[in-house]
Design a protein around this motif. Structure first.
Motif, PDB file in Angstrom:
ATOM      1  N   SER A 155       0.827  -1.202   0.000  1.00 22.60           N
ATOM      2  CA  SER A 155       0.000   0.000   0.000  1.00 22.60           C
ATOM      3  C   SER A 155       0.866   1.259   0.000  1.00 22.60           C
ATOM      4  O   SER A 155       0.501   2.273  -0.595  1.00 22.60           O
ATOM      5  N   ILE A 156       2.014   1.195   0.664  1.00 20.44           N
ATOM      6  CA  ILE A 156       2.941   2.331   0.650  1.00 20.44           C
ATOM      7  C   ILE A 156       3.479   2.540  -0.752  1.00 20.44           C
ATOM      8  O   ILE A 156       3.562   3.667  -1.250  1.00 20.44           O
ATOM      9  N   LYS A 157       3.830   1.443  -1.418  1.00 19.32           N
ATOM     10  CA  LYS A 157       4.335   1.536  -2.782  1.00 19.32           C
ATOM     11  C   LYS A 157       3.280   2.136  -3.708  1.00 19.32           C
ATOM     12  O   LYS A 157       3.581   2.995  -4.551  1.00 19.32           O
ATOM     13  N   GLN A 158       2.038   1.697  -3.578  1.00 20.76           N
ATOM     14  CA  GLN A 158       0.962   2.220  -4.423  1.00 20.76           C
ATOM     15  C   GLN A 158       0.806   3.722  -4.239  1.00 20.76           C
ATOM     16  O   GLN A 158       0.610   4.462  -5.217  1.00 20.76           O
ATOM     17  N   ALA A 159       0.902   4.179  -2.996  1.00 18.09           N
ATOM     18  CA  ALA A 159       0.770   5.616  -2.736  1.00 18.09           C
ATOM     19  C   ALA A 159       2.006   6.385  -3.193  1.00 18.09           C
ATOM     20  O   ALA A 159       1.905   7.502  -3.700  1.00 18.09           O
ATOM     21  N   ALA A 160       3.172   5.784  -3.033  1.00 23.68           N
ATOM     22  CA  ALA A 160       4.423   6.475  -3.345  1.00 23.68           C
ATOM     23  C   ALA A 160       4.599   6.734  -4.839  1.00 23.68           C
ATOM     24  O   ALA A 160       5.147   7.753  -5.240  1.00 23.68           O
ATOM     25  N   VAL A 161       4.151   5.790  -5.679  1.00 22.25           N
ATOM     26  CA  VAL A 161       4.364   5.942  -7.122  1.00 22.25           C
ATOM     27  C   VAL A 161       3.231   6.706  -7.801  1.00 22.25           C
ATOM     28  O   VAL A 161       3.260   6.917  -9.002  1.00 22.25           O
ATOM     29  N   ALA A 162       2.241   7.144  -7.032  1.00 22.05           N
ATOM     30  CA  ALA A 162       1.062   7.788  -7.605  1.00 22.05           C
ATOM     31  C   ALA A 162       1.373   9.175  -8.157  1.00 22.05           C
ATOM     32  O   ALA A 162       2.217   9.901  -7.629  1.00 22.05           O
ATOM     33  N   ASP A 163       0.656   9.525  -9.214  1.00 17.00           N
ATOM     34  CA  ASP A 163       0.646  10.905  -9.710  1.00 17.00           C
ATOM     35  C   ASP A 163      -0.505  11.680  -9.086  1.00 17.00           C
ATOM     36  O   ASP A 163      -0.465  12.905  -9.009  1.00 17.00           O
ATOM     37  N   ARG A 164      -1.544  10.958  -8.686  1.00 11.46           N
ATOM     38  CA  ARG A 164      -2.702  11.548  -8.018  1.00 11.46           C
ATOM     39  C   ARG A 164      -3.105  10.629  -6.868  1.00 11.46           C
ATOM     40  O   ARG A 164      -3.199   9.409  -7.042  1.00 11.46           O
ATOM     41  N   LEU A 165      -3.361  11.205  -5.692  1.00  7.11           N
ATOM     42  CA  LEU A 165      -3.836  10.450  -4.533  1.00  7.11           C
ATOM     43  C   LEU A 165      -5.294  10.814  -4.293  1.00  7.11           C
ATOM     44  O   LEU A 165      -5.651  11.997  -4.244  1.00  7.11           O
ATOM     45  N   LEU A 166      -6.135   9.799  -4.140  1.00  8.79           N
ATOM     46  CA  LEU A 166      -7.568  10.007  -3.993  1.00  8.79           C
ATOM     47  C   LEU A 166      -8.019   9.453  -2.646  1.00  8.79           C
ATOM     48  O   LEU A 166      -7.988   8.243  -2.410  1.00  8.79           O
ATOM     49  N   LEU A 167      -8.418  10.342  -1.762  1.00  9.42           N
ATOM     50  CA  LEU A 167      -8.817   9.960  -0.417  1.00  9.42           C
ATOM     51  C   LEU A 167     -10.308   9.623  -0.406  1.00  9.42           C
ATOM     52  O   LEU A 167     -11.140  10.422  -0.850  1.00  9.42           O
ATOM     53  N   THR A 168     -10.647   8.428   0.084  1.00 10.30           N
ATOM     54  CA  THR A 168     -12.035   7.978   0.127  1.00 10.30           C
ATOM     55  C   THR A 168     -12.497   7.807   1.576  1.00 10.30           C
ATOM     56  O   THR A 168     -11.684   7.751   2.496  1.00 10.30           O
ATOM     57  N   LYS A 169     -13.825   7.744   1.762  1.00 12.03           N
ATOM     58  CA  LYS A 169     -14.455   7.460   3.057  1.00 12.03           C
ATOM     59  C   LYS A 169     -14.061   8.468   4.136  1.00 12.03           C
ATOM     60  O   LYS A 169     -13.917   8.113   5.314  1.00 12.03           O
ATOM     61  N   THR A 170     -13.878   9.719   3.751  1.00 10.20           N
ATOM     62  CA  THR A 170     -13.495  10.746   4.722  1.00 10.20           C
ATOM     63  C   THR A 170     -14.609  11.034   5.718  1.00 10.20           C
ATOM     64  O   THR A 170     -14.353  11.597   6.793  1.00 10.20           O
ATOM     65  N   ASP A 171     -15.846  10.655   5.385  1.00  9.45           N
ATOM     66  CA  ASP A 171     -16.964  10.881   6.304  1.00  9.45           C
ATOM     67  C   ASP A 171     -16.902   9.970   7.530  1.00  9.45           C
ATOM     68  O   ASP A 171     -17.623  10.196   8.511  1.00  9.45           O
ATOM     69  N   LEU A 172     -16.035   8.967   7.483  1.00  6.75           N
ATOM     70  CA  LEU A 172     -15.941   8.012   8.579  1.00  6.75           C
ATOM     71  C   LEU A 172     -14.869   8.376   9.605  1.00  6.75           C
ATOM     72  O   LEU A 172     -14.692   7.656  10.596  1.00  6.75           O
ATOM     73  N   VAL A 173     -14.140   9.456   9.370  1.00 12.34           N
ATOM     74  CA  VAL A 173     -13.056   9.821  10.285  1.00 12.34           C
ATOM     75  C   VAL A 173     -13.190  11.286  10.694  1.00 12.34           C
ATOM     76  O   VAL A 173     -13.827  12.087  10.010  1.00 12.34           O
ATOM     77  N   GLY A 174     -12.558  11.604  11.810  1.00  6.04           N
ATOM     78  CA  GLY A 174     -12.541  12.978  12.277  1.00  6.04           C
ATOM     79  C   GLY A 174     -11.478  13.803  11.572  1.00  6.04           C
ATOM     80  O   GLY A 174     -10.630  13.273  10.843  1.00  6.04           O
ATOM     81  N   ALA A 175     -11.512  15.086  11.826  1.00  7.31           N
ATOM     82  CA  ALA A 175     -10.599  16.010  11.153  1.00  7.31           C
ATOM     83  C   ALA A 175      -9.141  15.723  11.495  1.00  7.31           C
ATOM     84  O   ALA A 175      -8.264  15.807  10.632  1.00  7.31           O
ATOM     85  N   ASP A 176      -8.871  15.382  12.746  1.00  4.11           N
ATOM     86  CA  ASP A 176      -7.479  15.134  13.160  1.00  4.11           C
ATOM     87  C   ASP A 176      -6.919  13.890  12.475  1.00  4.11           C
ATOM     88  O   ASP A 176      -5.768  13.885  12.014  1.00  4.11           O
ATOM     89  N   ALA A 177      -7.714  12.814  12.431  1.00  5.24           N
ATOM     90  CA  ALA A 177      -7.246  11.584  11.794  1.00  5.24           C
ATOM     91  C   ALA A 177      -7.025  11.801  10.306  1.00  5.24           C
ATOM     92  O   ALA A 177      -6.035  11.314   9.742  1.00  5.24           O
ATOM     93  N   ARG A 178      -7.911  12.540   9.662  1.00  5.04           N
ATOM     94  CA  ARG A 178      -7.743  12.815   8.239  1.00  5.04           C
ATOM     95  C   ARG A 178      -6.488  13.655   7.999  1.00  5.04           C
ATOM     96  O   ARG A 178      -5.720  13.386   7.076  1.00  5.04           O
ATOM     97  N   ALA A 179      -6.286  14.673   8.841  1.00  7.57           N
ATOM     98  CA  ALA A 179      -5.105  15.536   8.675  1.00  7.57           C
ATOM     99  C   ALA A 179      -3.821  14.740   8.857  1.00  7.57           C
ATOM    100  O   ALA A 179      -2.835  14.963   8.134  1.00  7.57           O
ATOM    101  N   ALA A 180      -3.811  13.807   9.816  1.00  8.39           N
ATOM    102  CA  ALA A 180      -2.614  12.999  10.051  1.00  8.39           C
ATOM    103  C   ALA A 180      -2.314  12.107   8.851  1.00  8.39           C
ATOM    104  O   ALA A 180      -1.149  11.954   8.447  1.00  8.39           O
ATOM    105  N   LEU A 181      -3.355  11.514   8.255  1.00 10.12           N
ATOM    106  CA  LEU A 181      -3.157  10.667   7.083  1.00 10.12           C
ATOM    107  C   LEU A 181      -2.684  11.490   5.894  1.00 10.12           C
ATOM    108  O   LEU A 181      -1.767  11.080   5.177  1.00 10.12           O
ATOM    109  N   GLU A 182      -3.280  12.648   5.684  1.00  5.12           N
ATOM    110  CA  GLU A 182      -2.855  13.506   4.573  1.00  5.12           C
ATOM    111  C   GLU A 182      -1.410  13.948   4.748  1.00  5.12           C
ATOM    112  O   GLU A 182      -0.654  14.018   3.767  1.00  5.12           O
ATOM    113  N   ALA A 183      -1.016  14.243   5.982  1.00  3.05           N
ATOM    114  CA  ALA A 183       0.370  14.645   6.232  1.00  3.05           C
ATOM    115  C   ALA A 183       1.329  13.505   5.911  1.00  3.05           C
ATOM    116  O   ALA A 183       2.406  13.730   5.337  1.00  3.05           O
ATOM    117  N   ARG A 184       0.943  12.284   6.273  1.00  2.00           N
ATOM    118  CA  ARG A 184       1.811  11.138   5.982  1.00  2.00           C
ATOM    119  C   ARG A 184       1.912  10.908   4.474  1.00  2.00           C
ATOM    120  O   ARG A 184       2.993  10.640   3.946  1.00  2.00           O
TER     121      ARG A 184
END
Length: 372
Positions: A155-184
């Motif tokens: 999954s890290i490789k899939q994200a690392a080689v991407a030209d576009r990252l598409l975040l799904t199911k954001t309605d299931l998490v809070g703002a802090d958890a989403r921000a932490a994932l986006e930062a990573r």
């Protein structure tokens, strides 16, 4: 069918839609194919097993829009099937003697390594006369993404080689958890824009036309494609007497896979550069997941654009002119267990060795071939 026009503007763009198991690829694809802008798109779906599920879930807006490939993974056991499908598609799906689709979207399985699929597009001579790689789109589940990145290197490789990252199911998490994932994700792949899909819906314009060729200007848009500016940070901005460099380190996350942008102020000797890439791909090819760059080659008045995936490199493209006043070489590496010091140190040693033997001014045959 004959008379197919070739050239960058005529080649059909191919996008690879990937993402780990359960990250929402099919939901996204289901919404995309309903969009009128996707009406002339051919969709290739890969599934494990002999009975297809995704095919039945896709709402088709055109007959023959979906080609299903079952029984294995595109990145390994049925890669030859992908090759044949892409070779035959413009003729197989011709309408009134003409190719009816102007885009291809390949959806991989959740366990797929995108690299072999990119290899297929980059190395087959016949495919190169029909298609151009647009980009890799990776879906990431906002609810489970952090845990998946911790547990699954694929999954890290899939994200690392991407030209576009598409975040799904954001309605299931809070703002802090989403921000932490986006930062990573941004630390792992600074150059890839992060877009949010709401119930699987996303504007296709935010996902496609991520490749080197810009159809709106009918030219190469290196700055957009490379997005080297995403790596620039005042904290990391420092120079030595020969070269400047910026890097974005993700070691704090414990990820073995990282993204680094090397910047060189001075033109790079052609032979040193060619042999440097040769050594890296020969001995560390499996750990160099993707390379993009614009290079100022010593003795060449026009910039060279390079693109590689592991040990496979697309023929270099020699641009007509520099895209800006900036003449520095900028090379983005996505690597595993290799850091900036490893990459730059190898080039420095290669250059010093060639200088010692008086070969630093020699031409590099590979860099000088093709690409015009």
């Amino acid at each position: 069918m004959t008379g197919l026009v070739t050239g960058p503007g005529a080649l059909i763009p191919v996008s690879v839609l990937t993402g780990f198991l359960g990250s929402g690829k099919t939901t996204v694809l289901n919404r995309l194919v309903r969009d009128p802008r996707m009406a002339r798109s051919l969709v290739i779906i890969n599934e494990f097993g002999s009975i297809g599920l995704d095919h039945d879930l896709i709402v088709r807006s055109q007959d023959d829009m979906v080609v299903e490939m079952m029984g294995g993974c595109l990145c390994c056991t049925i890669r030859g099937d992908l090759l044949r499908t892409l070779r035959e598609a413009p003729w197989r799906f011709a309408r009134d003697g003409k190719c009816w689709f102007d885009r291809v979207v390949i959806e991989t399985t959740g366990l797929a390594d995108p690299a072999p699929i990119l290899h297929t597009l980059m190395t087959d001579e016949r495919l190169q006369t029909l298609y151009r790689l647009d980009g890799v789109i990776t879906t990431v589940d906002a609810a489970t993404g952090m845990a998946t990145l911790d547990a699954q290197e694929e999954s890290i490789k899939q994200a690392a080689v991407a030209d576009r990252l598409l975040l799904t199911k954001t309605d299931l998490v809070g703002a802090d958890a989403r921000a932490a994932l986006e930062a990573r994700l941004h630390a792992l792949n600074p150059a890839a824009p992060i877009t949010v899909a709401v119930d699987g819906a996303v504007d296709p314009d935010l996902l496609f036309e991520a490749g080197l060729y810009d159809p709106t200007t009918k030219s190469h848009d290196v700055r957009r494609w490379l997005n080297a500016e995403a790596y620039t940070s005042p904290v990391h901005d420092h120079h030595d007497h020969h070269h400047g460099h910026h890097h974005h380190d993700v070691d704090r996350h414990g990820d073995r896979i990282r993204s680094v942008c090397l910047t060189f102020d001075d033109p790079i000797p052609a032979l040193a550069f060619e042999r440097w890439l040769g050594i890296l791909t020969m001995f560390k090819g499996a750990d160099i997941l993707r390379v993009k760059g614009i290079v100022n080659v010593e003795g060449v008045d026009r910039p060279m654009v390079i693109h590689g995936v592991q040990h496979i490199f697309h023929p270099p493209v020699r641009l007509d002119a520099w895209p800006s006043e900036d003449r520095r070489s900028r090379i983005v590496f996505i690597t595993r267990d290799l850091d900036e010091a490893d990459l730059r140190g190898t080039l420095t040693l290669m250059t010093l060795g060639l200088e010692h033997f008086g070969l630093v001014g020699e031409d590099a045959m590979t860099l000088g071939a093709g690409g015009d």
